[in-house]
Design an enzyme around this catalytic site. Structure first.
Site, PDB file in Angstrom:
ATOM      1  N   ARG A  15       1.108  -1.263   0.037  1.00  0.00           N
ATOM      2  CA  ARG A  15       0.136  -0.126  -0.096  1.00  0.00           C
ATOM      3  C   ARG A  15       0.916   1.358   0.083  1.00  0.00           C
ATOM      4  O   ARG A  15       0.668   2.274  -0.546  1.00  0.00           O
ATOM      5  CB  ARG A  15      -1.058   0.099   1.090  1.00  0.00           C
ATOM      6  CG  ARG A  15      -1.853  -1.375   1.370  1.00  0.00           C
ATOM      7  CD  ARG A  15      -2.545  -1.662   0.052  1.00  0.00           C
ATOM      8  NE  ARG A  15      -3.480  -2.649   0.202  1.00  0.00           N
ATOM      9  CZ  ARG A  15      -3.230  -4.019  -0.023  1.00  0.00           C
ATOM     10  NH1 ARG A  15      -2.175  -4.208  -0.643  1.00  0.00           N
ATOM     11  NH2 ARG A  15      -4.271  -4.881   0.194  1.00  0.00           N
ATOM     12  N   ALA A 439      -6.353   1.121   9.598  1.00  0.00           N
ATOM     13  CA  ALA A 439      -5.236   1.967  10.016  1.00  0.00           C
ATOM     14  C   ALA A 439      -5.714   3.144  10.782  1.00  0.00           C
ATOM     15  O   ALA A 439      -5.085   3.362  12.053  1.00  0.00           O
ATOM     16  CB  ALA A 439      -4.415   2.300   8.657  1.00  0.00           C
ATOM     17  N   ASN A 474      -1.168  -5.323   6.115  1.00  0.00           N
ATOM     18  CA  ASN A 474      -1.741  -4.304   7.274  1.00  0.00           C
ATOM     19  C   ASN A 474      -0.661  -3.909   8.330  1.00  0.00           C
ATOM     20  O   ASN A 474      -0.795  -2.699   8.808  1.00  0.00           O
ATOM     21  CB  ASN A 474      -2.687  -4.994   8.190  1.00  0.00           C
ATOM     22  CG  ASN A 474      -4.026  -5.546   7.327  1.00  0.00           C
ATOM     23  OD1 ASN A 474      -4.688  -6.578   7.701  1.00  0.00           O
ATOM     24  ND2 ASN A 474      -4.538  -4.843   6.529  1.00  0.00           N
ATOM     25  N   ARG A 477       0.888  -0.151   8.408  1.00  0.00           N
ATOM     26  CA  ARG A 477       0.153   1.027   9.004  1.00  0.00           C
ATOM     27  C   ARG A 477      -0.648   0.736  10.171  1.00  0.00           C
ATOM     28  O   ARG A 477      -0.673   1.721  10.919  1.00  0.00           O
ATOM     29  CB  ARG A 477      -0.863   1.466   7.896  1.00  0.00           C
ATOM     30  CG  ARG A 477      -0.344   1.877   6.537  1.00  0.00           C
ATOM     31  CD  ARG A 477      -1.341   1.869   5.518  1.00  0.00           C
ATOM     32  NE  ARG A 477      -2.389   1.006   5.437  1.00  0.00           N
ATOM     33  CZ  ARG A 477      -2.316  -0.204   5.092  1.00  0.00           C
ATOM     34  NH1 ARG A 477      -1.255  -0.905   4.886  1.00  0.00           N
ATOM     35  NH2 ARG A 477      -3.231  -0.991   5.129  1.00  0.00           N
ATOM     36  N   LYS A 490      -9.318  -8.465  13.787  1.00  0.00           N
ATOM     37  CA  LYS A 490      -8.583  -6.995  13.803  1.00  0.00           C
ATOM     38  C   LYS A 490      -9.122  -6.420  15.157  1.00  0.00           C
ATOM     39  O   LYS A 490      -8.432  -5.880  15.888  1.00  0.00           O
ATOM     40  CB  LYS A 490      -8.945  -6.295  12.776  1.00  0.00           C
ATOM     41  CG  LYS A 490      -8.303  -6.420  11.401  1.00  0.00           C
ATOM     42  CD  LYS A 490      -8.268  -5.205  10.186  1.00  0.00           C
ATOM     43  CE  LYS A 490      -7.584  -5.417   9.182  1.00  0.00           C
ATOM     44  NZ  LYS A 490      -7.845  -4.538   8.219  1.00  0.00           N
ATOM     45  N   ASN A 539     -14.972   2.851   2.749  1.00  0.00           N
ATOM     46  CA  ASN A 539     -15.766   3.013   1.436  1.00  0.00           C
ATOM     47  C   ASN A 539     -16.760   3.664   1.660  1.00  0.00           C
ATOM     48  O   ASN A 539     -17.449   4.061   3.029  1.00  0.00           O
ATOM     49  CB  ASN A 539     -16.077   1.702   1.283  1.00  0.00           C
ATOM     50  CG  ASN A 539     -17.096   1.059   2.060  1.00  0.00           C
ATOM     51  OD1 ASN A 539     -18.398   1.220   2.131  1.00  0.00           O
ATOM     52  ND2 ASN A 539     -16.603   0.057   2.857  1.00  0.00           N
ATOM     53  N   CYS A 594     -18.920  -1.081 -24.414  1.00  0.00           N
ATOM     54  CA  CYS A 594     -18.451  -1.424 -25.657  1.00  0.00           C
ATOM     55  C   CYS A 594     -16.983  -1.302 -25.728  1.00  0.00           C
ATOM     56  O   CYS A 594     -16.158  -2.072 -26.424  1.00  0.00           O
ATOM     57  CB  CYS A 594     -19.117  -0.734 -26.958  1.00  0.00           C
ATOM     58  SG  CYS A 594     -18.932   0.989 -26.625  1.00  0.00           S
TER      59      CYS A 594
END
Length: 1027
Positions: A15, A439, A474, A477, A490, A539, A594
């Site tokens: 990352r 993180a 992970n 960080r 976690k 997200n 397309c």
């Protein structure tokens, strides 16, 4: 990262590689850093630069652990204080654990005005924290005078104020000032003239600035531009001029340009010179004079310390006035100055003995990024001072008695000196729900531990949830995790690590997602017990959901996020601010169907195509196959129903898979070879058959012109490593879903050549099937497409053949779908995607991407680095204290930063808007009206109750997606007599439902106005309706 081989451990650093690039990573791996001072700032910087992966760090400190260190240094434990260890001894083993590739040394030697500084020559960067101004100046002069200069950074944190100073020498070259990836932009036209004017296709913004240069490629007609670099003058957001093009051939079509990155040189002055003419960064434009005001105040504090041999005493008015006078004297000497801010100086004086851990985290993140710049020449350095204050936090506390801030001999003394005992107690009693333990989540938990958020003895609690397990990537960080935690949850691992920092916390760790499916766990009753919610998510969809639940339950929400060196924080406070859902980012641009299928123009298109092929062939189709045979367990019954012309959804696709299902490794290789022929030869031949190279559109222009690229068929060649990789990786994927064993030897070139030597490849026969060219057309759902009679007959024949060959045993009706896993190089997933993308790029003459870039795009990897996550979490934790204190709207700050440039922008939060319904009736997103009913309460009663209580009659009532009452709908007026229970049909355990209502607007408006949600309680409240 082993310095001798310079190999980068991608499983750990993947990352971060996307943030810094390999060249910078390798420079770091050869660099040594000297870091002095193991207080709050020092430990933050140590953590961040060791996680980043420098070669060597020497930790220097001469102080002994004290109780109050427990509240500012997350790597000092009670045992260290009890055993009278030095701070550097205490933190050393815990810093070593963070990164096995970094060599950590410790030093307790004296560093003062008499120390011989020649030992610093072996370091590339020297960082001082907790050093006197005289020592800072002396070390800086020494570093600046070296050849090459030793890069110098100093940081100081005193109470509510903090500063960072950088000096990287007279000529510091930066290879990449911004870190932004140059975009390839297609050209619409180029004029012949002096100057020539370039216009971007589809009015795409070019994002260029005057003086920058662009590189031209694939231009037709004006070919002389290809491969040349030209300086630009911006004319508009989508056009620019380039020198004289009048002597070049006329532009025909096609081509693209990309920004050429040019190195920049930065010049620095020593601290001695900069003290009186400081060059400062301004983070908060609502108080532009603040940096210079803090500069003067902190220089005065340095003088106070030198003269008195101590910091100002907490609450001592005399010390505060001495500091104000010293600040006025300092300010008089400054070349560029601002009026003395006496309030700021007095606040600094009162809190100077204290420490705000979140402030150290925020500025420690920025200072660490400056250290990485110093070592790598990547990104623009800070020139030369950065100041940040938390006066908004302290201002409302100034009137409290001095005892509030006095020492009590515990871990919270430093914090107490800044925010007072009452606020500390409020933090201890806090009940917080944090969603996500990645993180940002790890950094937030560290801040909770330092602040004493959610102490068991005060009935406080921190609830955390994250469904993910820890992966090696992970560890770069998420600093609470270690190699021995890999594949552990976690949330519970982070909870245990947090209790090591502060055993007084109460942390309840869950493994759930927060989504509609878990509303039984995270119910309104759960939210009612909370004080606030913190998101540490990656997200938008999850953020929107948590935001909606927080607004519905009237809870403050503290949100933050990072992407590489960029970070943002957003503070959402009930009845004061807008919420996360109040604004919407523009949707991500989708690649037209397309384009992906037939007309890729850039490498992103070929990577997405390869990723889609994986998803379709190895996830979706196998899942559909399993589902079909779970629904239709008898093969004979399916055949019978198909023979009687019954339509079964997905049958054609499923039977096709069944009939072609390989039974051994050799079949997998053959299947992969046939796919190669289909994807990279037949597809090209078919396109050129349907659209020959000289095809023209109705307007006379060429069909094959930029951005459309004509394909070239690829002849299979086993000696080409890319061809071999594609066949072997795809064969492995087939073997995986069909549970077929194979060995290492089975994948070698000789074995594959032997198998393919006996395979006859069918000749290409042109098809007259139309090829989609409409960019607005969507991908058809293969399962729902109507079958032709020929396809039906083919499916029946294939199924009859499978039954005859006895290929219908239970194990043949079950396959193993795959989930794309980008971080496991042994599984062949990335081998397939990278080779398929590169072959398609070759077919369309698109420049291929390396595996690292392919992995980032295919895996939708968000670049990340510890410096940014530490900074956002610190900024959020500062705002958390204000929320707990019930501060006013003007106190809160949102932040956006980009540590690469560097820019830090603090802004006011967005004030809540009120929606006017009519007359004097309005509402905001935070309003919720309440109506109490009972078993026989009718819809008519509900409407009357709303009118009576809120002065306005609903014209429409909706529950979820069900319309309960819309007067214009047939039969709805009859519903007025029905009970709400009968209309809503709630489960027996439900106590209330939330309804959406509309009202008649003003007389001159046609449409009804929406109102706030109405919470309808199904049973009468004991003791009457009013809460």
């Amino acid at each position: 990262m082993a310095a001798d081989s310079m190999e980068i451990d991608d499983s750990l650093y993947s990352r971060q590689r996307y943030v810094l690039g390999d060249s910078a990573m390798q420079k770091m791996a050869q660099s040594s850093v000297f870091l002095s001072g193991m207080g709050g700032l020092g430990i933050e910087i140590a953590k961040n630069i060791v996680l980043a992966g420098v070669k060597t760090v020497t930790l220097h400190d001469t102080k002994q652990c004290e109780v109050w260190d427990l509240g500012i240094n997350f790597f000092i434990r009670q045992d260290d204080v009890f055993n009278q260890r030095t701070r550097v001894e205490a933190v050393f083993p815990r810093i070593v654990e963070l990164n096995p590739y970094v060599h950590v040394e410790k030093s307790s030697s004296t560093l003062d005005d008499n120390t011989d500084l020649s030992f610093l020559r072996k370091y590339q960067c020297v960082i001082l924290t907790e050093a006197s101004l005289n020592l800072q100046k002396r070390v800086n002069e020494f570093c600046h005078s070296q050849e090459p200069p030793v890069r110098f950074i100093s940081c100081s944190a005193h109470g509510i104020c903090v500063r960072v100073f950088c000096d990287f020498g007279d000529d510091f070259e930066v290879s990449d000032p911004t870190g932004e990836e140059p975009k390839e932009i297609f050209i619409q036209s180029i004029t012949q003239g002096s100057p020539g004017v370039v216009t971007c296709m589809d009015n795409r913004p070019h994002g260029l600035q005057n003086g920058q240069s662009v590189l031209f490629r694939e231009v037709n007609g004006m070919q002389e531009l290809n491969g040349s670099t030209r300086p630009v003058t911006v004319l508009s957001p989508h056009s620019f001029s380039i020198e004289d093009t009048s002597h070049l051939r006329p532009y025909a079509h096609g081509g693209f340009f990309a920004l050429v990155k040019t190195p920049m040189t930065f010049s620095f002055e020593t601290m001695e010179k900069q003290l009186w003419g400081p060059q400062v960064l301004t983070p908060d434009f609502s108080k532009p004079e603040a940096p210079l005001q803090i500069h003067a105040a902190m220089l005065a504090l340095d003088t106070f310390q030198e003269q008195q041999g101590r910091m100002p005493n907490i609450g001592c008015l005399q010390d505060a006035e001495v500091l104000v006078k010293l600040t006025e004297e300092v300010n008089g000497r400054l070349k560029n100055k601002a009026p003395v801010n006496a309030e700021l100086v007095r606040c600094l004086s009162r809190t100077a003995r204290g420490a705000l851990p979140p402030l150290a985290a925020a500025v420690g993140g920025l200072a660490s990024q400056e250290a990485l710049k110093a070592l790598t020449g990547k990104f623009s350095p800070l020139q030369q001072w950065f100041y940040l204050d938390a006066i908004e936090l302290f201002r409302p506390l100034q009137s409290l008695p001095v005892e509030e801030f006095s020492s009590r001999g515990d871990r919270y003394d430093g914090l107490r000196a800044c925010i007072g005992e009452s606020m500390c107690l409020e933090l201890h009693k806090l009940r917080v729900f944090m969603v996500g333990c990645g993180a940002i989540g790890c950094e937030m938990l560290k801040n909770f531990a330092m602040l004493g958020v959610g102490l068991a003895k005060c009935s406080g609690e921190v609830f955390i949830t994250d469904p993910d397990l820890i992966e090696k990537s992970n560890l770069n960080r998420q600093f609470l995790f270690r190699p021995y935690h890999i594949q552990k949850p976690k949330s519970s691992t982070a909870a245990a690590a947090t209790l090591e920092i502060n055993p007084e916390l109460q942390v309840d760790a869950h493994l759930h997602k927060v989504c509609p499916a878990t509303e039984g766990t995270y119910s309104d009753a759960f939210y009612s017990r909370l004080h606030l919610v913190v998101t540490a998510l990656d997200n938008v969809e999850a953020r929107r959901y948590v935001d909606s639940r927080s607004v519905s339950n009237q809870k403050a929400l503290l949100d933050s996020g990072t992407m590489g060196t960029k970070g943002h924080t957003e503070i959402i406070v009930p009845n004061l601010t807008e919420s996360y859902n109040s604004h919407r980012d523009p949707p991500e641009e989708e690649i037209p169907f397309c384009t992906l299928k037939s007309f890729p123009a850039v490498i992103e298109h070929t990577i997405q195509w390869a990723r889609d092929k994986f998803e379709s062939g190895f996830t979706q189709k196998p899942s559909t196959y399993n589902l079909f045979w779970q629904t239709h367990s008898s093969v004979e019954a399916v055949l019978q129903r198909m023979q009687s012309r019954e339509s079964l959804e997905g049958a054609f696709q499923v039977i096709k898979l069944l009939s072609k299902r390989p039974s051994q490794w050799e079949h997998c290789i053959i299947l992969a070879r046939l796919k190669f022929e289909k994807y990279f030869k037949k597809k090209a031949l078919q396109l050129l058959h349907s659209f020959p190279l000289d095809t023209r559109l109705k307007d006379g222009s060429l069909f094959w012109q930029s951005p459309k690229r004509p394909p070239s068929p690829i002849e299979f060649n086993l000696k080409d490593n890319l061809h071999l990789t594609f066949v072997v990786s795809m064969a492995r994927l087939f073997a995986g879903i069909y549970n077929i064993p194979y060995s290492e030897k089975d994948q070698c070139e000789e074995y594959v050549a032997r198998v393919l030597g006996e395979v006859t490849i069918p000749e290409y026969k042109p098809s007259e099937k139309p090829i989609e060219t409409d960019e607005s057309a969507k991908k058809p759902d293969q399962q729902k497409l109507a079958l032709s009679s020929e396809e039906e007959r083919e499916a029946i024949t294939q199924l009859e053949g499978a039954i005859a060959a006895r290929h219908v045993s239970p194990e043949w009706l079950q396959v193993s779908p795959m989930q794309f896993e980008k971080d496991d190089d042994a599984n062949g997933h990335m081998d397939f995607v990278a080779s398929a993308s590169a072959l398609r790029a070759r077919m369309y003459a698109i420049e291929a991407a390396d595996r690292l870039k392919t992995k980032r795009i295919a895996g939708k990897i968000i670049p990340a680095i510890a410096t940014s996550t530490a900074a956002v979490a610190g900024l959020v934790a500062l705002e958390l204290i204000k929320v707990v204190g019930g501060y006013g709207f003007e106190s809160f700050k949102n932040c956006f930063f980009n540590l690469a440039i560097p820019v830090v922008v603090l802004t006011e939060t967005a004030p809540v808007k009120r929606t006017h319904i009519r007359d004097n009736i309005s509402f905001s997103i935070w309003d919720r009206w309440t109506i109490y009913g009972h078993d026989s309460f009718t819809l008519s009663d509900f409407i009357s109750a709303v009118k009576e209580k809120y002065g306005i009659e609903p014209t429409m009532v909706v529950h979820g997606v069900k319309m309960l009452y819309v007067p214009v709908m047939p039969g709805h007026n009859k519903r007025l007599k029905l009970t709400m229970h009968k209309l809503i049909k709630p489960p027996s355990e439900r106590r209330y439902v939330d309804l959406t209502v509309s009202f008649v607007a003003e007389a001159d408006e046609d449409e009804d106005r929406p109102g706030p949600p109405i919470r309808y309680h199904l049973h009468r409240r004991a003791g009457g309706e009013t809460p």
